[in-house]
Motif scaffolding. Structure first.
Motif, mmCIF file in Angstrom:
data_model
loop_
_atom_site.group_PDB
_atom_site.id
_atom_site.type_symbol
_atom_site.label_atom_id
_atom_site.label_comp_id
_atom_site.label_asym_id
_atom_site.label_seq_id
_atom_site.Cartn_x
_atom_site.Cartn_y
_atom_site.Cartn_z
ATOM 1 N N THR A 52 -13.223 -0.649 -1.625
ATOM 2 C CA THR A 52 -13.311 0.012 -2.918
ATOM 3 C C THR A 52 -14.637 -0.262 -3.626
ATOM 4 O O THR A 52 -15.202 0.619 -4.269
ATOM 5 C CB THR A 52 -12.141 -0.425 -3.823
ATOM 6 N N LYS A 85 -7.384 6.593 -8.344
ATOM 7 C CA LYS A 85 -6.301 6.622 -7.350
ATOM 8 C C LYS A 85 -5.964 5.197 -6.921
ATOM 9 O O LYS A 85 -6.864 4.379 -6.676
ATOM 10 C CB LYS A 85 -6.716 7.431 -6.111
ATOM 11 N N GLU A 86 -4.665 4.929 -6.802
ATOM 12 C CA GLU A 86 -4.234 3.594 -6.398
ATOM 13 C C GLU A 86 -4.683 3.290 -4.972
ATOM 14 O O GLU A 86 -4.544 4.121 -4.077
ATOM 15 C CB GLU A 86 -2.714 3.469 -6.508
ATOM 16 N N VAL A 87 -5.212 2.081 -4.775
ATOM 17 C CA VAL A 87 -5.629 1.613 -3.458
ATOM 18 C C VAL A 87 -4.548 0.690 -2.897
ATOM 19 O O VAL A 87 -4.102 0.857 -1.775
ATOM 20 C CB VAL A 87 -6.982 0.873 -3.529
ATOM 21 N N TRP A 88 -4.133 -0.304 -3.688
ATOM 22 C CA TRP A 88 -3.065 -1.228 -3.304
ATOM 23 C C TRP A 88 -2.547 -1.919 -4.552
ATOM 24 O O TRP A 88 -3.143 -1.830 -5.620
ATOM 25 C CB TRP A 88 -3.537 -2.268 -2.271
ATOM 26 N N ARG A 89 -1.442 -2.619 -4.371
ATOM 27 C CA ARG A 89 -0.931 -3.470 -5.444
ATOM 28 C C ARG A 89 -0.528 -4.816 -4.861
ATOM 29 O O ARG A 89 -0.062 -4.903 -3.723
ATOM 30 C CB ARG A 89 0.220 -2.817 -6.211
ATOM 31 N N ILE A 94 0.826 -1.219 0.000
ATOM 32 C CA ILE A 94 0.000 0.000 0.000
ATOM 33 C C ILE A 94 0.860 1.269 0.000
ATOM 34 O O ILE A 94 0.356 2.366 0.226
ATOM 35 C CB ILE A 94 -0.980 0.017 1.194
ATOM 36 N N ASN A 123 2.024 3.035 -2.318
ATOM 37 C CA ASN A 123 1.684 4.024 -3.341
ATOM 38 C C ASN A 123 0.209 4.413 -3.315
ATOM 39 O O ASN A 123 -0.301 4.978 -4.283
ATOM 40 C CB ASN A 123 2.054 3.472 -4.717
ATOM 41 N N ARG A 124 -0.461 4.134 -2.217
ATOM 42 C CA ARG A 124 -1.886 4.449 -2.079
ATOM 43 C C ARG A 124 -2.114 5.942 -2.339
ATOM 44 O O ARG A 124 -1.399 6.792 -1.827
ATOM 45 C CB ARG A 124 -2.366 4.074 -0.678
ATOM 46 N N TYR A 167 -7.223 0.393 -8.626
ATOM 47 C CA TYR A 167 -7.518 1.827 -8.620
ATOM 48 C C TYR A 167 -8.978 2.015 -8.249
ATOM 49 O O TYR A 167 -9.847 1.243 -8.683
ATOM 50 C CB TYR A 167 -7.262 2.447 -9.996
ATOM 51 N N ASP A 168 -9.264 3.040 -7.465
ATOM 52 C CA ASP A 168 -10.652 3.335 -7.119
ATOM 53 C C ASP A 168 -11.326 4.075 -8.278
ATOM 54 O O ASP A 168 -10.708 4.328 -9.318
ATOM 55 C CB ASP A 168 -10.744 4.108 -5.798
#
Length: 197
Positions: A194, A171-175, A54, A56-57, A166-167
């Motif tokens: 999400t 926007k990034e949520v997790w990877r 997370i 880069n959230r 991505y939401d």
């Protein structure tokens, strides 16, 4: 391997070790699991060893364009409005191929709420990817291509598969770095915030 950063010899050795442990496993196409029972067996063997990240959230979706085998293009930033799960994979990556039926089911189960975007990192893999999709007859997945590995360089994980959620605002949520059992209860929990489940 095209996703490796060459910043230091130590990093290069680490990335090479990760590649050998993760996505360099070769498997015959007819040996790929098709059911969740096989996925459970694989999980028991420890092959679903992905790491949730997370760090880069909140980062915006990259401004890249992917194409399909027919030449149709898709600009990633145009996908805002619905959550998107971007999966980087390759036909030569055994764990990646293992995930594909589960990702297809995830896309079908969440139709209208989540777009699952599989993006091949095969260099010059147009024919290979098209053939793979024709053989597997996925219900919801589409064969998107990124032959220059722009997304792989952008995410800088050095490992396939890499999957980024991505939401709806892009926007990034997790990877998820590495293979993951997308049919398991952990996935439902990871998507709950999400998707509003």
């Amino acid at each position: 391997m095209p996703l490796i950063s060459f910043r230091s010899p130590r990093l290069l050795l680490l990335a090479a070790a990760l590649a050998a442990a993760g996505c360099d496993r070769q498997a015959a196409s007819d040996a790929q699991p098709q059911t969740s029972a096989t996925a459970a067996e694989t999980a028991a063997k420890g092959e679903f060893n992905g790491t949730l990240d997370i760090a880069n959230r909140g980062t915006g979706m990259p401004d890249f364009t992917v194409t399909d085998p027919s030449g149709k293009s898709l600009k990633l930033r145009d996908l805002k409005g619905t959550p998107v799960l971007v999966n980087l994979w390759a036909t030569w990556c055994g764990p990646c191929v293992l995930e594909m039926p589960m990702l297809d089911k995830l896309a079908a189960d969440n139709a209208g709420k989540l777009r699952v975007l599989t993006v091949s990192q095969d260099m010059a893999g147009n024919d290979k990817v098209a053939q793979f999709f024709a053989e597997k007859k996925f219900a919801k997945l589409e064969p998107w291509l990124d032959p220059d590995n722009n997304l792989g360089f952008h995410y800088q994980t050095g490992l396939l598969p890499t999957t980024v959620l991505y939401d709806a605002q892009g926007k990034e949520v997790w990877r998820m770095i590495g293979a993951h059992d997308w049919s398991g209860p952990r996935t439902t929990a990871m998507l709950a915030e999400t998707l509003g489940k």
